[in-house]
Enzyme design. Sequence first.
Site, PDB file in Angstrom:
ATOM      1  N   GLU A   1      58.151  55.524   9.897  1.00 23.25           N
ATOM      2  CA  GLU A   1      57.955  56.879  10.439  1.00 23.25           C
ATOM      3  C   GLU A   1      57.761  57.949   9.370  1.00 23.25           C
ATOM      4  O   GLU A   1      57.721  59.137   9.693  1.00 23.25           O
ATOM      5  CB  GLU A   1      59.178  57.274  11.279  1.00 23.25           C
ATOM      6  CG  GLU A   1      59.401  56.433  12.497  1.00 23.25           C
ATOM      7  CD  GLU A   1      60.551  56.986  13.329  1.00 23.25           C
ATOM      8  OE1 GLU A   1      60.298  57.855  14.161  1.00 23.25           O
ATOM      9  OE2 GLU A   1      61.685  56.545  13.127  1.00 23.25           O
TER      10      GLU A   1
ATOM     11  N   SER B   1      59.938  55.933  16.966  1.00 28.76           N
ATOM     12  CA  SER B   1      58.514  56.110  17.249  1.00 28.76           C
ATOM     13  C   SER B   1      57.903  54.917  17.962  1.00 28.76           C
ATOM     14  O   SER B   1      56.710  54.669  17.847  1.00 28.76           O
ATOM     15  CB  SER B   1      57.728  56.401  15.966  1.00 28.76           C
ATOM     16  OG  SER B   1      58.053  57.678  15.515  1.00 28.76           O
TER      17      SER B   1
ATOM     18  N   SER C   1      55.293  67.677  19.056  1.00 36.93           N
ATOM     19  CA  SER C   1      56.582  67.068  19.406  1.00 36.93           C
ATOM     20  C   SER C   1      57.221  67.718  20.629  1.00 36.93           C
ATOM     21  O   SER C   1      56.981  68.878  20.949  1.00 36.93           O
ATOM     22  CB  SER C   1      57.547  67.148  18.231  1.00 36.93           C
ATOM     23  OG  SER C   1      57.044  66.412  17.142  1.00 36.93           O
TER      24      SER C   1
END
Length: 324
Positions: free
Chosen positions: A14, A164, A297
Amino acid sequence: MTNVAIVMGGYSSEYQISLKSGNVVYQHLDQNNYRVFRVHILPEKWVYVNDSNEEFTINKNDFSVEVNGSKITFDVVFNAIHGTPGEDGLLQAYFELLGIPQTSCDYYQAALTFNKRDLLSVLKPYGIKTATSFYLNLGDPIDANQIIEKVGLPCFVKPNKSGSSFGISKVKTFEELLPAIENAYKEDNEIIIESFLDGTEVSVGVINFKGETKVLPMTEIVSENDFFDYEAKYLGKSQEITPARISDETRIKVEKAAKKAYEVLKMKGFSRSEFIIVNGEPHMLEMNTVPGMTAESILPQQAKAAGITLPELFGNAIELALKK
């Protein structure tokens, strides 16, 4: 003026997403209040990166940096590292030993929440519902019949510690199970296999805002893919609807569960938990303690829906860390 190190990068798959998150924080922290430094923590180097992209090595003994002959120390750390070492407790413990406040939860909470199996086991006695699950560690004998008998089909195979959606597969047939297990082992030597929960998926941000636990407006996840995977998260293959299209009665139940989890675990800073609502009952999947802060996000979207700007969101995290 307060010196703030925004740590970003990390040692996991990530790290690129973390660099993006860290840069968003860098752009939005109020530079009238804070002197802000971008610090890349990577397996091969820990460096302060200035606006001209010059790199200065961080001294790990006291987390300081020397720039043109003068030593800079940091009053507080803004943690934007997803995955190890920023989300699993390693950096939290390091900064605690150095006496430097940081914006995420403490090391025990980070280690616990990063381990999906342990997190759900700790929350279960508090009445927080979860999927039916089966655990495997690398080297364990794999009895596919026994697994499917317990969790049913379809099911999800996930690495226990990863983010993720790396290494996750949705398994629909008996034949897909072993390859899915192999895939999950590429990310972690522990696996969690969960029953498929057929319901509405919501992502719930809970933060400490000005000293109070605040549940943000939740986001409904409608993935074009089989589930909310990497493509759905970062490549636009999903619809994220904030606030979620659920009844007030259901929303209150989910908010209660999310707030309870945050408070039972003595969380600090940001958290974002994933729930699936089945027949009006929220079932928890996981909790992220360093959620994404990029423009795409979920947590920043939720803060916006709550009327909290990014400078307020990030500044609040710094102020609370300094008060600890």
